[in-house]
Write an enzyme that holds these catalytic residues in place. Structure first.
Site, PDB file in Angstrom:
ATOM      1  N   ASP A  98      37.332  41.737  45.272  1.00  0.00           N
ATOM      2  CA  ASP A  98      38.460  42.643  45.079  1.00  0.00           C
ATOM      3  C   ASP A  98      39.373  42.615  46.301  1.00  0.00           C
ATOM      4  O   ASP A  98      38.910  42.497  47.447  1.00  0.00           O
ATOM      5  CB  ASP A  98      37.963  44.080  44.854  1.00  0.00           C
ATOM      6  CG  ASP A  98      37.205  44.215  43.538  1.00  0.00           C
ATOM      7  OD1 ASP A  98      37.359  43.330  42.671  1.00  0.00           O
ATOM      8  OD2 ASP A  98      36.458  45.202  43.379  1.00  0.00           O
ATOM      9  N   TYR A 110      43.470  46.855  38.620  1.00  0.00           N
ATOM     10  CA  TYR A 110      42.586  47.345  39.675  1.00  0.00           C
ATOM     11  C   TYR A 110      42.815  48.839  39.899  1.00  0.00           C
ATOM     12  O   TYR A 110      43.947  49.268  40.126  1.00  0.00           O
ATOM     13  CB  TYR A 110      42.853  46.575  40.967  1.00  0.00           C
ATOM     14  CG  TYR A 110      41.793  46.793  42.021  1.00  0.00           C
ATOM     15  CD1 TYR A 110      40.463  46.506  41.759  1.00  0.00           C
ATOM     16  CD2 TYR A 110      42.129  47.290  43.277  1.00  0.00           C
ATOM     17  CE1 TYR A 110      39.488  46.693  42.722  1.00  0.00           C
ATOM     18  CE2 TYR A 110      41.157  47.478  44.249  1.00  0.00           C
ATOM     19  CZ  TYR A 110      39.839  47.179  43.964  1.00  0.00           C
ATOM     20  OH  TYR A 110      38.873  47.378  44.914  1.00  0.00           O
ATOM     21  N   GLU A 140      33.016  39.686  43.360  1.00  0.00           N
ATOM     22  CA  GLU A 140      32.346  40.864  43.922  1.00  0.00           C
ATOM     23  C   GLU A 140      31.161  41.316  43.078  1.00  0.00           C
ATOM     24  O   GLU A 140      30.195  41.862  43.599  1.00  0.00           O
ATOM     25  CB  GLU A 140      33.352  42.009  44.066  1.00  0.00           C
ATOM     26  CG  GLU A 140      32.840  43.159  44.891  1.00  0.00           C
ATOM     27  CD  GLU A 140      33.948  44.016  45.466  1.00  0.00           C
ATOM     28  OE1 GLU A 140      33.779  45.238  45.476  1.00  0.00           O
ATOM     29  OE2 GLU A 140      34.980  43.469  45.892  1.00  0.00           O
TER      30      GLU A 140
END
Length: 744
Positions: free
Chosen positions: A106, A315, A7
């Protein structure tokens, strides 16, 4: 060739370094850095995106606000345009020769859409390319190795859900923003932003402000006595009646208590209070905790994203509050057996069994936020370390034992009046040893026994008033948004940032401006669907159904357009009333205070040529004026300067910290003072010009031109932009700068 797409650039670089058997080779493709290495399977190339590399928009024909009515945007075509030309070119070039593509963005709705956007670009030039998806929750060697060892399929339903959100937010936001801005006469950079999630959120803030404004404080009195124990310790005891609502009652009670009286200990109750450890961090809980130690929601998430991409935490966008069984918790704690948190990790590892707490929300996409690797303080800046430490300590606390408090409740009789004092002390630190944030302090009482007689050292009555409900802090507001289904874990902090940037709110806790109140009042009256959470939470639920494959994207998009069409029918019926409502509210937001010369309103005004200043509503009879900074939005606060009768103002510039200018008159006088001090410092006694005409070289005609441009006095000339003045007056820029220099 195997192409791996992450990403962001830093994620691609880190993942490549983790998977490569040796050093990676950096190669520039179409102006974009990529990383490659050779393996038994062939060449592997890693490229990072920049989030979304394309965006949704309307065709250019719809861009003219004056010619295209807002309601036409409801059914307008939505096109995709590139926002990162170099990355798109690199994807096409690499995609032509790729035999396999791995999407490593992600793992959430937004990340899936970003990955599919890149995949679509590649499939335009290589329709038959093989592709796969990898999921990971931390950029660490183990997490990345596991993810690439177990690839899965791209979830197009999840990407469609993300795409539907983009389309809905574009259509709703663009059409409503255009309609409301035109109705209010606020165009250009000062347009009035309206949004599907933004407006209901703003409505919450405005409703709370109205509750505060409508609140009528009620007076009450508190009676307390300072008691001296046998050991000489003085402490406070409060009357059994916490609040006296009648002055006569508190006076009567106070009449029975005097300094020197005996206070008899009539009751002592000692008990133990169990203080349970906290649950794991999800995004909302993390933002709330970060907010309590001074971070804005947007800043906390920005830093958390940096910590994640550098492999330090997992995350940060997750709803989960339950650690998954697949996570080796003991091994995760063992990482910290050295370093700054060594003593805490070793203490936890003494436990035979590590049983973490569990929250109410359990999902399968990502685990709760936890520290993914050991970091040194020298590897981060101060803010990054502060949040990293917060995550580490919260992680440890979820495995720790409960804290225990010893509480003491005591009662006293002073001439028939009952008083009480409560004490508490932490006897078993438990989890609070690991997680020290916002810990209550010990409230210690001296040693007491029933039947003891203490002396009254002081008697005090304190007059108070009930307080209005508090404004929402950012952490609290995000929790309310979550409960109401407004936005997602990835977007809520962005919504709040947008409210600040549009000058709808200021301060923290959040306070709405008069403009915000005018917009919300108008929406609630003429388009209540836009100001309530029902509509947006319904669409959020439908997007979840798209992600689950239960309904097609087109069905939700058509439903949203029908809902918006009904709103516009109401707006068209009440067009004139909407315009009047907005303009009246916006005018109120320009009032800075009352003119001390004529008692008219002082307003934010603009000259014929567009420069702004604070002027008197009594013009031309009253010519009082003060300068304003050339750029930024002016926000009028509720803090009043008693000396000059003006409200303090803030200046908001996009991407910069708000400037608290304070009282404009005080600020101006301070500026004048600094100029005089500078002159004295430079040893000049040259008299400062008092008007434009006093400056050498300026004639009557030129002075009139400057006056027409809104440059009414010498101070305005000094602070004005020389280039803009040159355009207005046709006077050379150099000459104007010389005049300004002469003034200064």
């Amino acid at each position: 060739m195997h192409l791996i797409i992450a990403e962001k650039h830093i994620a691609a670089k880190r993942i490549a370094a983790i998977l490569a058997p040796g050093k990676t080779k950096q190669v520039r493709v179409s102006g974009v850095d990529t990383y490659e290495y050779e393996s038994e399977e062939g060449t592997k190339i890693f490229i990072g995106l920049s989030g979304h590399i394309v965006k949704l928009d309307f065709p250019k024909a719809y861009n003219n606000w004056q010619k295209v009515e807002a309601k036409e945007l409801i059914d307008a075509d939505v096109i995709t345009t590139s926002t990162q030309v170099k990355i798109v070119a690199a994807l096409k070039k690499l995609g032509k020769t790729a035999t396999k593509v791995t999407i490593a963005t992600d793992y959430d709705r937004e990340g899936e859409l970003i990955g599919v956007e890149a995949l679509d670009i590649i499939r335009e030039v290589n329709p038959d390319v093989v592709f796969e998806r990898v999921h990971y929750s931390a950029i660490t060697p183990k997490a990345i190795d596991d993810a690439f060892s177990n690839p899965t399929n791209v979830d197009f339903d999840l990407a469609d859900a993300g795409h539907s959100r983009q389309v809905i937010d574009l259509v709703w936001g663009a059409s409503m923003t255009r309609y409301i801005s035109l109705a209010a006469g606020r165009l250009g950079k000062m347009f009035l932003s309206v949004g599907r999630v933004q407006s209901p959120t703003l409505s919450l803030i405005v409703e709370r402000e109205k509750e505060r404004d409508a609140f009528i404080p009620r007076p009450y009195w508190e009676l307390s006595a300072m008691l001296e124990s046998k050991s000489g310790v003085i402490f406070k005891a409060e009357h059994r009646t916490k609040r006296f609502w009648e002055k006569a009652e508190v006076d009567a009670a106070m009449g029975n208590v005097s300094v020197g009286d005996d206070a008899l200990v009539t009751e002592l109750t000692t008990s133990e209070k169990i203080d349970k450890p906290p649950t794991p961090f999800n995004t909302t809980e993390f933002i709330g905790a970060a907010s309590s130690i001074g971070f804005t929601a947007a800043n906390a998430m920005r830093i958390a994203e940096t910590l994640y991409t550098n492999g330090f935490i997992s995350y940060p966008r997750t709803d989960n509050t339950v650690y998954p069984e697949s996570l080796d918790l003991r091994a995760q704690i063992e990482i910290f057996k050295t370093g700054a948190f060594k003593q805490y990790a070793l203490k936890l590892l003494e436990k035979e069994e590590l049983v973490p707490t569990k929250g109410k929300k359990e999902t399968t996409d990502h685990p709760p936020i936890f520290p993914a690797s050991l970091a040194k303080k020298s590897e981060m800046n101060e803010q990054e370390w502060k949040l990293y430490e917060l995550v580490v300590r919260r992680f440890f606390a979820t495995f720790a034992d409960p804290a225990k408090w010893e509480t003491i409740r005591s009662k006293f009789d002073i001439n028939g009046e009952d008083f009480k004092a409560n004490g508490a002390r932490l006897v078993v630190p438990g989890w609070r040893w690991y997680y020290h944030y916002n810990a209550p302090e010990d409230r210690l009482l001296p040693e007491l026994n029933e039947g003891d007689k203490l002396k009254v050292d002081k008697v005090e009555v304190e007059a108070k008033e009930t307080q209005p409900p508090g404004r929402y802090g950012q952490g609290r507001l995000i929790k309310i948004m979550e409960d109401m289904g407004l936005g997602t874990k990835a977007t809520r902090h962005e919504i709040i940032s947008k409210l600040y940037s549009r000058a709808y709110v200021h301060g923290n806790p959040l306070q709405p401006t008069k403009t915000a109140i005018a917009v919300v009042d108008t929406l609630e009256t003429f388009a209540p669907t836009m100001s309530k959470p029902d509509m947006t939470s319904k669409l959020e639920a439908d997007m979840d159904r798209i992600a689950e494959g239960e309904i097609p994207e087109d069905e939700v998009l058509n439903e949203s357009r029908e809902m918006l069409g009904l709103i516009f029918k109401e707006l068209e019926i009440n067009k004139e009333d909407i315009s009047e409502s907005l303009r009246a509210g916006l005018r109120e937001d320009k009032i800075i205070g009352v003119c001390s010369n004529c008692q008219s309103n002082l307003m934010v005004m603009r000259s014929k040529r567009g420069s702004r200043f604070i002027g008197c509503d009594g013009y031309p009879d009253c010519t009082f004026a003060l300068p304003l900074p050339r750029s930024g939005q002016v926000v009028v606060t509720d803090k009043l300067c008693e000396e000059h009768g003006m409200y303090h103002i803030r200046i908001i510039n996009s991407g910069k910290r708000p400037w608290n200018l304070g009282c404009p008159h005080c600020n101006f006088l301070e500026w004048q003072k600094s100029q005089e001090e500078e002159k004295e410092k430079n040893g000049t006694d040259k008299e400062r010009p008092k008007t434009i005409n006093d400056i050498s070289g300026i004639g009557k005609v030129t002075a009139e031109k400057l006056s027409d441009a809104g440059i009414c006095n010498v101070n305005d000339l000094c602070t004005a932009d020389a280039v803009e003045l040159a355009k207005v007056t046709s006077i050379p820029v150099k000459k104007i700068k010389n005049w300004q220099s002469e003034i200064a």
